[in-house]
Motif scaffolding. Structure first.
Motif, PDB file in Angstrom:
ATOM      1  N   LYS A   1      -4.737  -5.912   7.265  1.00 15.58           N
ATOM      2  CA  LYS A   1      -3.356  -5.439   7.184  1.00 15.58           C
ATOM      3  C   LYS A   1      -3.104  -4.713   5.867  1.00 15.58           C
ATOM      4  O   LYS A   1      -2.486  -3.638   5.837  1.00 15.58           O
ATOM      5  CB  LYS A   1      -2.398  -6.625   7.320  1.00 15.58           C
ATOM      6  CG  LYS A   1      -0.930  -6.253   7.230  1.00 15.58           C
ATOM      7  CD  LYS A   1      -0.034  -7.482   7.374  1.00 15.58           C
ATOM      8  CE  LYS A   1       1.440  -7.118   7.267  1.00 15.58           C
ATOM      9  NZ  LYS A   1       2.309  -8.335   7.390  1.00 15.58           N
TER      10      LYS A   1
ATOM     11  N   SER B   1      -0.087   0.564  -3.323  1.00 18.54           N
ATOM     12  CA  SER B   1       0.649   0.073  -2.155  1.00 18.54           C
ATOM     13  C   SER B   1       1.131  -1.363  -2.308  1.00 18.54           C
ATOM     14  O   SER B   1       2.008  -1.806  -1.553  1.00 18.54           O
ATOM     15  CB  SER B   1      -0.225   0.169  -0.908  1.00 18.54           C
ATOM     16  OG  SER B   1      -1.327  -0.722  -0.997  1.00 18.54           O
TER      17      SER B   1
ATOM     18  N   THR C   1      -2.061  -0.756   5.388  1.00 22.13           N
ATOM     19  CA  THR C   1      -0.859  -0.360   4.645  1.00 22.13           C
ATOM     20  C   THR C   1      -1.194   0.626   3.534  1.00 22.13           C
ATOM     21  O   THR C   1      -0.439   1.564   3.254  1.00 22.13           O
ATOM     22  CB  THR C   1      -0.167  -1.598   4.050  1.00 22.13           C
ATOM     23  OG1 THR C   1       0.196  -2.493   5.105  1.00 22.13           O
ATOM     24  CG2 THR C   1       1.074  -1.209   3.265  1.00 22.13           C
TER      25      THR C   1
END
Length: 453
Positions: free
Chosen positions: A179, A212, A183
């Protein structure tokens, strides 16, 4: 899920693991895990006492408390050994890793140390060079020795004499949050050793993650903490350097490669790619940073896979995968894993030797490695399918990474003074990551390494 070690060791790993790492091989006890006798030694075999015969008595075996799988593996070995050898008792003593060897040292001095104990390859030289371990060469025939991968059998030797048995091995890989990568826009993750990230590519990944992630989260954590400080040397080998000269008598760390490796790893802090407390002497290990989702990826040994994959207490940040160590001029890894040794002054050396041989018999080693999620040291198991309890896909990555452990890495990691060398790395790298100059750090390590040698 079954996992073929043949694919790892004979296929993608190639002969580098079998001939260079020599970390995977084993010998058989005169009594195997089913209680039947092994084939007698041939007249050409070495080891006059290789056929130990009937053993009785009671001994203690100390090991640090690792995973549930490790405890299951040692408990299984005890149960089967005692069943195959009536009149024997092996008392298991589970001790925390922190302070384990200081406890062993005190016991040796006081004369009440355990008869048998576990020791990592980077520490065994401390005991073998001081003459406190049982010479196991009389208990192994030449054909039994040949069942081990040569490099790992060499790892338990000092001045040509084996002082224990190579029980299992492990090495480092990277695990990551899918994940977090999505992202950050990281769409390509190496799926083969040949495609492992270069240092520049790894830096690019870290920069994307840094951009990020919120300020209290970090791209990664490393696994050089405490006694694992020697794993920093992987970066030195990747930069094309070595710790020691070719004759293993002097430190070779002050070099262009040493400077490159230390400058690059120091940048992990200046760039805020790792948590500020991800230092050598922190109380938080790399797996903990990942489990509490402080980092998006981390460097771990395969022995930590059960902890990460546990459905109840493991990683809760979604799907996670594994990939390879980054490379610079070369690919490299650390020589992890452990030997099992017996004290020279044990009251029953034949019983101790029989148990050591039993621990590295095929069925017993296979069960241990499957439960503990660690790599075996028997050539025969290279052609077997191991039903690892957790994430065989991650074990596959570690097994391939293990092929980058060269003869040089093995020899340097098992010199007699390596325990003191590891302490020097702990102390000086800690200072380096808190501002000590690269040149001062390399010089201080070199001085202490030469003293240890």
């Amino acid at each position: 899920m079954a996992l073929s070690r043949r694919d790892f060791l004979y296929g993608s790993l190639g002969t580098a693991v079998l001939g260079g790492l020599a970390a995977c091989s084993s010998v058989h006890s005169d009594t195997n895990s089913n209680g039947t006798s092994s084939a007698p030694a041939t007249p050409s075999d070495e080891g006059k006492s290789a056929n130990i015969g009937k053993v009785t008595g009671e001994l203690s075996f100390a090991f640090w408390g690792g995973s549930t799988g490790e405890t299951m593996g040692f408990t299984n070995a005890k149960k089967n050994f005692e069943a195959a050898n009536p009149g024997t008792t092996i008392n298991l003593k589970i001790v925390p890793y922190d302070g384990f060897f200081s406890g062993i040292d005190r016991g040796i001095q006081a004369g009440n140390a355990p008869d048998i104990f576990r020791v990592d390859y980077t520490t065994i030289g401390k005991y073998s060079q001081n003459g406190v371990l049982l010479d196991v060469s009389p208990y192994f025939t030449a054909s039994e020795v040949d069942q081990f991968l040569p490099a790992l059998w060499d790892a338990v030797k000092y001045n040509g004499t084996p002082y224990g048995v190579p029980h299992q091995t492990d090495t480092t890989c990277i695990v990551y949050s899918k994940k977090a990568f999505e992202t950050a826009g990281i769409t390509s993750v190496p799926t083969s050793l040949d495609d492992a990230w270069t240092w520049d590519e790894f830096s690019s990944v870290a920069k994307k993650l840094r951009s990020s992630l919120p300020s209290n989260k970090f791209p990664f954590a490393y696994d050089w903490t405490a006694a694992g400080a020697f794993r920093w040397l992987s970066w030195l080998y990747e930069a094309g350097g070595t710790l020691l000269t070719s004759d293993l008598t002097k430190c070779a760390l002050p070099s262009d490669a040493g400077t490159t490796a230390l400058d690059y790893t120091k940048s992990f802090f200046t760039n805020k790619w790792v948590p500020a407390n991800n230092t050598i002497k922190t109380s938080v290990y790399s797996d903990n940073f990942f489990l509490n989702q402080t980092v998006a990826m981390t460097f771990v040994g395969d022995f930590l896979v059960p902890e990460l994959a546990d459905p109840k207490t493991g990683y809760k940040g979604g799907d996670w995968g594994a990939t390879y160590m980054p490379r610079d001029k070369a690919a490299a890894a650390d020589l992890g894993g452990n030997a099992i040794v017996a004290l020279k002054d044990t009251k029953n050396p034949e019983l101790a030797a029989a148990f050591l041989k039993f621990l590295v018999s095929e069925d017993i080693m296979k069960y241990f490695c499957e439960q503990a999620v660690e790599l075996p040291t028997l050539k025969s198991l290279a052609g077997e399918k191991l039903a690892y309890a957790y994430r065989p896909d991650v074990v596959a990555v570690c097994a391939q990474q293990a092929s980058t452990i060269s003869d040089t890495i093995t020899k340097e990691s098992t010199v007699g003074g390596f325990a003191d060398i590891n302490t020097a790395l702990q102390n000086e790298l800690e200072l380096a990551f808190h501002g000590q100059s690269t040149s001062a750090t390399l010089g201080a390590i070199a001085t202490q390494v030469n003293q240890a040698l």
